[in-house]
Design a protein around this motif. Sequence first.
Motif, PDB file in Angstrom:
ATOM      1  N   PHE B  19      21.579  55.667  65.174  1.00 57.23           N
ATOM      2  CA  PHE B  19      22.947  56.208  65.328  1.00 57.23           C
ATOM      3  C   PHE B  19      23.656  56.132  66.673  1.00 57.23           C
ATOM      4  O   PHE B  19      24.681  55.664  67.150  1.00 57.23           O
ATOM      5  N   ARG B  20      22.742  56.680  67.659  1.00 56.20           N
ATOM      6  CA  ARG B  20      23.240  56.918  68.935  1.00 56.20           C
ATOM      7  C   ARG B  20      23.522  55.406  69.625  1.00 56.20           C
ATOM      8  O   ARG B  20      24.677  55.284  70.190  1.00 56.20           O
ATOM      9  N   ASP B  21      22.922  54.584  69.180  1.00 55.91           N
ATOM     10  CA  ASP B  21      22.863  53.256  69.765  1.00 55.91           C
ATOM     11  C   ASP B  21      24.176  52.698  68.956  1.00 55.91           C
ATOM     12  O   ASP B  21      25.028  51.710  69.766  1.00 55.91           O
ATOM     13  N   GLN B  22      24.207  52.827  67.753  1.00 57.96           N
ATOM     14  CA  GLN B  22      25.605  52.168  67.023  1.00 57.96           C
ATOM     15  C   GLN B  22      27.045  52.893  67.908  1.00 57.96           C
ATOM     16  O   GLN B  22      27.960  52.075  67.739  1.00 57.96           O
ATOM     17  N   CYS B  23      26.699  54.124  67.944  1.00 55.28           N
ATOM     18  CA  CYS B  23      28.062  54.704  68.728  1.00 55.28           C
ATOM     19  C   CYS B  23      28.062  54.315  70.028  1.00 55.28           C
ATOM     20  O   CYS B  23      29.539  53.814  70.152  1.00 55.28           O
ATOM     21  N   ILE B  74      26.765  74.483  66.621  1.00 59.46           N
ATOM     22  CA  ILE B  74      27.518  73.310  66.663  1.00 59.46           C
ATOM     23  C   ILE B  74      29.006  73.597  66.475  1.00 59.46           C
ATOM     24  O   ILE B  74      29.747  72.720  67.486  1.00 59.46           O
ATOM     25  N   ALA B  75      29.434  74.577  65.626  1.00 63.66           N
ATOM     26  CA  ALA B  75      31.019  74.700  65.534  1.00 63.66           C
ATOM     27  C   ALA B  75      31.413  75.339  66.897  1.00 63.66           C
ATOM     28  O   ALA B  75      32.572  74.732  67.264  1.00 63.66           O
ATOM     29  N   ASP B  76      30.591  76.048  67.873  1.00 64.01           N
ATOM     30  CA  ASP B  76      31.268  76.766  68.806  1.00 64.01           C
ATOM     31  C   ASP B  76      31.033  75.414  70.093  1.00 64.01           C
ATOM     32  O   ASP B  76      32.004  75.341  70.971  1.00 64.01           O
ATOM     33  N   LYS B  77      29.993  74.566  70.090  1.00 70.05           N
ATOM     34  CA  LYS B  77      29.883  73.705  71.112  1.00 70.05           C
ATOM     35  C   LYS B  77      30.612  72.399  70.835  1.00 70.05           C
ATOM     36  O   LYS B  77      31.056  71.864  71.945  1.00 70.05           O
ATOM     37  N   TYR B  78      30.588  71.882  69.860  1.00 71.31           N
ATOM     38  CA  TYR B  78      31.386  70.674  69.332  1.00 71.31           C
ATOM     39  C   TYR B  78      32.467  70.778  68.719  1.00 71.31           C
ATOM     40  O   TYR B  78      33.185  69.767  68.575  1.00 71.31           O
ATOM     41  N   ASP B  79      32.745  71.785  68.040  1.00 66.56           N
ATOM     42  CA  ASP B  79      34.046  71.994  67.136  1.00 66.56           C
ATOM     43  C   ASP B  79      34.969  72.974  67.697  1.00 66.56           C
ATOM     44  O   ASP B  79      34.891  73.246  68.930  1.00 66.56           O
ATOM     45  N   ASN B  94      35.626  69.831  61.274  1.00 63.18           N
ATOM     46  CA  ASN B  94      36.910  68.950  61.422  1.00 63.18           C
ATOM     47  C   ASN B  94      37.460  68.382  62.447  1.00 63.18           C
ATOM     48  O   ASN B  94      38.249  67.588  62.552  1.00 63.18           O
ATOM     49  N   TRP B  95      36.903  68.843  63.727  1.00 61.75           N
ATOM     50  CA  TRP B  95      37.404  68.033  65.075  1.00 61.75           C
ATOM     51  C   TRP B  95      36.259  67.773  65.970  1.00 61.75           C
ATOM     52  O   TRP B  95      35.960  68.000  67.187  1.00 61.75           O
ATOM     53  N   ILE B  96      35.496  66.801  65.496  1.00 63.06           N
ATOM     54  CA  ILE B  96      34.578  66.243  66.150  1.00 63.06           C
ATOM     55  C   ILE B  96      34.888  64.826  66.946  1.00 63.06           C
ATOM     56  O   ILE B  96      35.564  64.165  66.400  1.00 63.06           O
ATOM     57  N   LYS B  97      34.231  64.573  67.841  1.00 59.64           N
ATOM     58  CA  LYS B  97      34.541  63.693  68.921  1.00 59.64           C
ATOM     59  C   LYS B  97      33.192  62.501  68.677  1.00 59.64           C
ATOM     60  O   LYS B  97      32.094  62.909  68.284  1.00 59.64           O
ATOM     61  N   LEU B  98      33.720  61.398  68.745  1.00 60.11           N
ATOM     62  CA  LEU B  98      32.874  60.375  68.380  1.00 60.11           C
ATOM     63  C   LEU B  98      31.645  60.376  69.719  1.00 60.11           C
ATOM     64  O   LEU B  98      30.453  60.235  69.239  1.00 60.11           O
ATOM     65  N   GLU B  99      32.243  60.776  70.715  1.00 59.67           N
ATOM     66  CA  GLU B  99      31.227  60.814  71.989  1.00 59.67           C
ATOM     67  C   GLU B  99      30.172  61.852  71.809  1.00 59.67           C
ATOM     68  O   GLU B  99      29.046  61.703  72.434  1.00 59.67           O
ATOM     69  N   ASP B 100      30.310  62.691  70.945  1.00 56.96           N
ATOM     70  CA  ASP B 100      29.368  63.847  70.595  1.00 56.96           C
ATOM     71  C   ASP B 100      28.518  63.580  69.402  1.00 56.96           C
ATOM     72  O   ASP B 100      27.563  64.443  69.230  1.00 56.96           O
ATOM     73  N   ALA B 101      28.970  62.711  68.755  1.00 59.38           N
ATOM     74  CA  ALA B 101      28.281  62.691  67.244  1.00 59.38           C
ATOM     75  C   ALA B 101      26.758  62.523  67.356  1.00 59.38           C
ATOM     76  O   ALA B 101      26.039  63.320  66.437  1.00 59.38           O
ATOM     77  N   ALA B 102      26.210  61.485  68.300  1.00 58.92           N
ATOM     78  CA  ALA B 102      24.868  61.580  68.259  1.00 58.92           C
ATOM     79  C   ALA B 102      24.226  62.877  68.681  1.00 58.92           C
ATOM     80  O   ALA B 102      23.011  62.977  68.171  1.00 58.92           O
TER      81      ALA B 102
END
Lengths: 99, 544
Positions: B19-23, B74-79, B94-102
Motif C-alpha cells: 500500500f505504501r508503494d500504491q500511495c 494515531i488520533a493525536d498524531k495523524y488526526d 475523519n481527518w486523514i491525509k493520504l501522505e500519512d496513510a501508509a
Amino acid sequence: MKILTGNDLKSGAVVWWTGKGWSIHVDDAVDAGEEWETVLASEEAERRVNVPYAVEAEQRADGSIRPAHIKERIRALGPTVRADLTLKPNDPDAIAEVV
Amino acid sequence: MYQYDQYDQAMVDARVAEFRDQCRRRLEGHLTEDQFKPLRLMNGLYLQLHAYMLRVAVPYGTLNSRQMHMLADIADKYDRGYGHFTTRQNIQYNWIKLEDAADILADLSKVEMHAIQTSGNCIRNISSDHFSGAAADEVIDPRPYAELMRQWSSFHPEFSYLPRKFKFCVIASEKDRAAMRLHDIGIRILKNEKGEVGARFHVGGGMGRTPMISPVIRDFVPVDQLITYAEACLRVYNRYGRRDNKYKARIKILVHELGKEEYTRQVEEEFQHLLDQGVEPPYAELERIKAYFADPAFEEGLSDDLDLSDPDFALWVKTNTNPHKQAGYVSAVISLKPVGGIPGDATAEQMHLIADLAKDYSFDELRVMHTQNIGLPHVKKADLYAIWQKLDAAGLGTANLDQIGDMIACPGLDYCSLANARSIPVAQKISQRFDKNGKSAALGELKLKISGCINACGHHHAGHIGILGVDRKGKENYQLSFGGSEGEDTSLAKITGPGFDEDGVVDAVDKATDVYLRERQDGERFLDTYRRIGMAPFKEALYD
Ligand code: HEM
Ligand code: SF4
C-alpha cells in the motif's frame, strides 16, 4: 453561479477553484465560467485537485459565497457539531449560517 | 486474546509495504484516482466529506490496552485528537491525509492491527457478541470460531470480488447482543442434545434499503465442517448474486428471490461437493486458536457482595454492568454517550484512560460494542467503585446503557458524503431533552437508533424507535419508525407517517414516550407496549 470544488490530493482537504488555483476558503471561489469542464480535466490531470466537480452557489451582497446545498456548505465549513474543528472556530454564527 | 503468528504478521506487513508503494504511485501520478480508489478501499481508506477517512478493523471487537493506546496515538498524531467507534465494532478517523496513510498502517501493524476487510465487496471484519468469553449466558466463547473465519476470509481469492460487501456475525448465546440476524450470515454456536458443538446458520439478513431478517437455513452444522458450510453459502451467492444492480446485489435479495428452500438446496448440494475438497482447516488449527482465548486467571471464591451506598454508583452498576460467568466478576460498560455528546466519539485522552483501566482491572481486555460503547469484559466487583470514580472524572461515567440517551447515531451529513441529513444533532437534542425532562430512567430500556440515509449504518430499522434522515426538496427531514429490535426477538420498525423537521422529530419522540408511559402494563418496555397496542394510539398523539 457555478463554482468548482474537490479535495486536495495529499491532504484530502476540501478546496475551491479561485480562477488561479485552489483555496480551502469557499469565499475565494469564483464563477466557473463556460469552460469549467476543461479546467477540471486539466487540474485533475496535473494532480492539483482530486475528484473535482461543479456545484451551484450564490454570491451574497457582502461578497461571500454560499453553496446551494447544505452538504456543500458543511464541506465548506466543517462539521456542524464541532465548532472547534471548523474553519471558523471563533465565529459563533458560522454554524447557524450553514444549516 | 489471539496473537499473530508469523503468517499473520507477514501478511499484514506485506500489505503495508504494497500500500505504501500504491500511495507513492498515486501521489506521483502513475495511478489515476479511478485506478487507485479500489486499492485504497481495500485498505480502509475512503474519501469522505472533509478529508480521507480511515476505518480500522477491530476483529470481533476485541482489543488489548496496547492496541487502544495505539488508536489514541494515531488520533493525536495523524488526526484531530479523536476517533469514532462504529456499529460494526470498528473505529473511524475523519481527518486523514493520504501522505500519512501508509505510516498509520505501519503503526497499526506494530500492534497486530490493520484496515483490511473494512471496505469493498469482500467478507468484512467479523462481528461478535461484545461480552464473548465473559457472559454468564453463553454456551461457549464464540471468538475462536470468529477468528478461524477471519483467517479463512482474509484475502480469500474467491471471495475478494463478491457481488457486494459481506458481513458475518458469530454469537454463542440465546440472547442476541450483536444484531446477528441482520447480517448477511449470522452464526450461532450452540450444543446439540449430545453436547456436541455446532453452528446454526442464518443467511440473508441485512439493513440498508431493503431490510430483511435472516431465516435459518441449517440448524446444526458440526463444528469441524463450519468453514466448508460457510464456503458453500458464499459460493452459491458468488455464482448467482446480482452483479448487474448494486441495490439488489446483497445476499438477502438472492435468498429472497430464490426462496429459502431453493437457496438452501443449492447450498447443501455445493456443501456435499466441497466436503471432500479439503476446504476445512485442520481441527488442530481451531484448537490452536482456542488456546489464545482461554479464560484469564480469574480469582476463585470471590464474593458477589457490593457496597452500593453511593446512589450514583449504584445507578451505574444497575445500568452499565452485565452478569459474568465467574463469581465475583462482571462486565462493565463505558458509555460513549454523555448527555448532549456525539455518540461513539472518544478523545485520545479518553482512549488512553480506557486502555489503562483495561490493563489495571480487566485482564488487559477491551471490547468495542456495536452500540458505540466500550466494554471492560472481566472486572472484579470489588474494583467497580474505583473504576467508576475514574470514569466519572473523565466524563465517561454516564449511567444510561440501553436507555434513550444511549442511542446509536451514524456520522450523518456532518461527516458522511452519502448522507441525506445530519444524525448527530438529532441525537444530541434528544439526549438533552430527555436529560432535562427526567424521563429516561422511568422509560427504562428504549433503544433509539438514527441513520442519516437509507444505508442504515445507524441501525434505524432495528430501533425500538428509529429515525431516518431524508432529503425533502433540499431540506433535512426525518422519518420516524417504531417497533424494531435487533435482539433475539429481531423485528423491523414501521414508519409512523409523514416525516418531521429536526425539532419536530425530537418533539415527536417525546410525545411517543408519553403514550408509552400512559399505556404500559407491568414490566413492559416501550417495544412491548408498542407491539401490544399497535401504531394507532401513537399516531394519534403524533399527528393531531
Ligand atoms: C462515513 C462513511 C460510511 C460510508 C461511506 C458507509 C457506507 C455504507 C453503505 C453504502 C451501506 C449500505 C450497504 C448496502 O446495503 O448494500 C452501509 C451499511 C452499513 N454501514 Fe456504513 N458507511 C459509513 C459509515 C458507517 C459507520 C460510521 C458505521 C457505524 C456507525 C457503519 C455501519 C454500517 C452498518 C451497520 C450498515 C448496515 C448493515 C448492512 O446492511 O450491511 N457505516 N454503509
Ligand atoms: S447511514 Fe448513510 S449517512 Fe449514515 S454513515 Fe451510513 S451511509 Fe453515511
